[in-house]
Scaffold this motif. Structure first.
Motif, PDB file in Angstrom:
ATOM      1  N   ASP A  61       0.828  -1.207   0.000  1.00 46.49           N
ATOM      2  CA  ASP A  61       0.000   0.000   0.000  1.00 46.49           C
ATOM      3  C   ASP A  61       0.866   1.262   0.000  1.00 46.49           C
ATOM      4  O   ASP A  61       0.586   2.219  -0.717  1.00 46.49           O
ATOM      5  CB  ASP A  61      -0.954   0.008   1.193  1.00 46.49           C
ATOM      6  N   PHE A  62       1.916   1.256   0.799  1.00 43.18           N
ATOM      7  CA  PHE A  62       2.848   2.377   0.820  1.00 43.18           C
ATOM      8  C   PHE A  62       3.449   2.587  -0.565  1.00 43.18           C
ATOM      9  O   PHE A  62       3.501   3.706  -1.076  1.00 43.18           O
ATOM     10  CB  PHE A  62       3.960   2.121   1.846  1.00 43.18           C
ATOM     11  N   HIS A  63       3.898   1.517  -1.178  1.00 47.27           N
ATOM     12  CA  HIS A  63       4.529   1.588  -2.492  1.00 47.27           C
ATOM     13  C   HIS A  63       3.571   2.163  -3.540  1.00 47.27           C
ATOM     14  O   HIS A  63       3.956   3.032  -4.325  1.00 47.27           O
ATOM     15  CB  HIS A  63       5.013   0.191  -2.901  1.00 47.27           C
ATOM     16  N   MET A  64       2.330   1.685  -3.536  1.00 49.94           N
ATOM     17  CA  MET A  64       1.324   2.192  -4.489  1.00 49.94           C
ATOM     18  C   MET A  64       1.107   3.692  -4.332  1.00 49.94           C
ATOM     19  O   MET A  64       1.088   4.430  -5.312  1.00 49.94           O
ATOM     20  CB  MET A  64      -0.025   1.505  -4.244  1.00 49.94           C
ATOM     21  N   LEU A  65       0.897   4.109  -3.089  1.00 51.88           N
ATOM     22  CA  LEU A  65       0.652   5.533  -2.831  1.00 51.88           C
ATOM     23  C   LEU A  65       1.847   6.393  -3.226  1.00 51.88           C
ATOM     24  O   LEU A  65       1.686   7.450  -3.842  1.00 51.88           O
ATOM     25  CB  LEU A  65       0.351   5.763  -1.341  1.00 51.88           C
ATOM     26  N   LEU A  66       3.039   5.946  -2.880  1.00 54.33           N
ATOM     27  CA  LEU A  66       4.234   6.726  -3.192  1.00 54.33           C
ATOM     28  C   LEU A  66       4.439   6.831  -4.699  1.00 54.33           C
ATOM     29  O   LEU A  66       4.713   7.913  -5.222  1.00 54.33           O
ATOM     30  CB  LEU A  66       5.461   6.109  -2.525  1.00 54.33           C
ATOM     31  N   LYS A  67       4.273   5.738  -5.427  1.00 55.30           N
ATOM     32  CA  LYS A  67       4.439   5.762  -6.875  1.00 55.30           C
ATOM     33  C   LYS A  67       3.376   6.647  -7.528  1.00 55.30           C
ATOM     34  O   LYS A  67       3.669   7.370  -8.487  1.00 55.30           O
ATOM     35  CB  LYS A  67       4.401   4.345  -7.459  1.00 55.30           C
ATOM     36  N   ALA A  68       2.165   6.587  -7.026  1.00 52.49           N
ATOM     37  CA  ALA A  68       1.103   7.447  -7.566  1.00 52.49           C
ATOM     38  C   ALA A  68       1.448   8.916  -7.324  1.00 52.49           C
ATOM     39  O   ALA A  68       1.328   9.749  -8.223  1.00 52.49           O
ATOM     40  CB  ALA A  68      -0.245   7.091  -6.948  1.00 52.49           C
ATOM     41  N   TYR A  69       1.900   9.237  -6.128  1.00 54.29           N
ATOM     42  CA  TYR A  69       2.297  10.611  -5.809  1.00 54.29           C
ATOM     43  C   TYR A  69       3.417  11.082  -6.739  1.00 54.29           C
ATOM     44  O   TYR A  69       3.388  12.189  -7.267  1.00 54.29           O
ATOM     45  CB  TYR A  69       2.744  10.710  -4.349  1.00 54.29           C
ATOM     46  N   GLN A  70       4.397  10.237  -6.950  1.00 61.25           N
ATOM     47  CA  GLN A  70       5.548  10.606  -7.773  1.00 61.25           C
ATOM     48  C   GLN A  70       5.196  10.735  -9.254  1.00 61.25           C
ATOM     49  O   GLN A  70       5.890  11.426  -9.988  1.00 61.25           O
ATOM     50  CB  GLN A  70       6.668   9.559  -7.617  1.00 61.25           C
ATOM     51  N   SER A  71       4.124  10.098  -9.677  1.00 66.54           N
ATOM     52  CA  SER A  71       3.795  10.037 -11.099  1.00 66.54           C
ATOM     53  C   SER A  71       2.653  10.945 -11.537  1.00 66.54           C
ATOM     54  O   SER A  71       2.545  11.266 -12.720  1.00 66.54           O
ATOM     55  CB  SER A  71       3.416   8.598 -11.473  1.00 66.54           C
ATOM     56  N   MET A  72       1.783  11.319 -10.625  1.00 69.02           N
ATOM     57  CA  MET A  72       0.536  11.985 -11.003  1.00 69.02           C
ATOM     58  C   MET A  72       0.480  13.446 -10.607  1.00 69.02           C
ATOM     59  O   MET A  72       1.105  13.866  -9.637  1.00 69.02           O
ATOM     60  CB  MET A  72      -0.646  11.269 -10.338  1.00 69.02           C
ATOM     61  N   ARG A  73      -0.331  14.176 -11.354  1.00 70.67           N
ATOM     62  CA  ARG A  73      -0.682  15.537 -10.946  1.00 70.67           C
ATOM     63  C   ARG A  73      -1.643  15.421  -9.766  1.00 70.67           C
ATOM     64  O   ARG A  73      -2.244  14.368  -9.531  1.00 70.67           O
ATOM     65  CB  ARG A  73      -1.382  16.269 -12.091  1.00 70.67           C
ATOM     66  N   ALA A  74      -1.814  16.498  -9.033  1.00 70.31           N
ATOM     67  CA  ALA A  74      -2.638  16.480  -7.820  1.00 70.31           C
ATOM     68  C   ALA A  74      -4.068  16.014  -8.103  1.00 70.31           C
ATOM     69  O   ALA A  74      -4.637  15.245  -7.329  1.00 70.31           O
ATOM     70  CB  ALA A  74      -2.647  17.850  -7.157  1.00 70.31           C
ATOM     71  N   SER A  75      -4.656  16.452  -9.201  1.00 72.50           N
ATOM     72  CA  SER A  75      -6.039  16.061  -9.509  1.00 72.50           C
ATOM     73  C   SER A  75      -6.144  14.570  -9.819  1.00 72.50           C
ATOM     74  O   SER A  75      -7.113  13.911  -9.422  1.00 72.50           O
ATOM     75  CB  SER A  75      -6.586  16.883 -10.675  1.00 72.50           C
ATOM     76  N   ASP A  76      -5.148  14.023 -10.505  1.00 73.96           N
ATOM     77  CA  ASP A  76      -5.142  12.585 -10.791  1.00 73.96           C
ATOM     78  C   ASP A  76      -4.889  11.789  -9.517  1.00 73.96           C
ATOM     79  O   ASP A  76      -5.483  10.733  -9.306  1.00 73.96           O
ATOM     80  CB  ASP A  76      -4.079  12.253 -11.843  1.00 73.96           C
ATOM     81  N   PHE A  77      -4.021  12.309  -8.670  1.00 72.17           N
ATOM     82  CA  PHE A  77      -3.733  11.657  -7.394  1.00 72.17           C
ATOM     83  C   PHE A  77      -4.986  11.598  -6.523  1.00 72.17           C
ATOM     84  O   PHE A  77      -5.245  10.594  -5.864  1.00 72.17           O
ATOM     85  CB  PHE A  77      -2.610  12.393  -6.668  1.00 72.17           C
TER      86      PHE A  77
END
Length: 96
Positions: A33-49
């Motif tokens: 879960d940590f990995h998913m959230l961190l990768k999403a944060y690193q890859s997405m704009r705020a609205s996509d996140f």
């Protein structure tokens, strides 16, 4: 030497692409879960996140998951100069 790829700016993220980050898995012993959230944060704009976090919570994932150093994604994001929108999204989803 010419670059093979051009840098993509303002890429369109479809709902399916955002949702696909629920399938991101670590290649080591890190919390999934940590990995998913961190990768999403690193890859997405705020609205996509924000959309990703909605899908993440619908899956009953742990918004407070921590990395090997004991820090949550909220703690990491909160240290970043441009992380306030992401941190707000995490807090709204119940992150502490």
């Amino acid at each position: 030497m010419k670059k093979d790829k051009e840098k993509v700016i303002d890429e369109v993220w479809t709902e399916d692409r955002v949702r696909s980050f629920l399938n991101v898995r670590p290649h080591d012993s890190r919390d999934e879960d940590f990995h998913m959230l961190l990768k999403a944060y690193q890859s997405m704009r705020a609205s996509d996140f924000e959309l990703f976090v909605q899908f993440f919570c619908e899956e009953k994932r742990n918004i407070n998951a921590t990395g090997t150093d004991g820090r949550s994604v909220l703690e990491i994001v909160s240290e970043h100069r441009h992380g306030s929108d992401y941190a707000d999204t995490l807090r709204a989803a119940g992150a502490q």
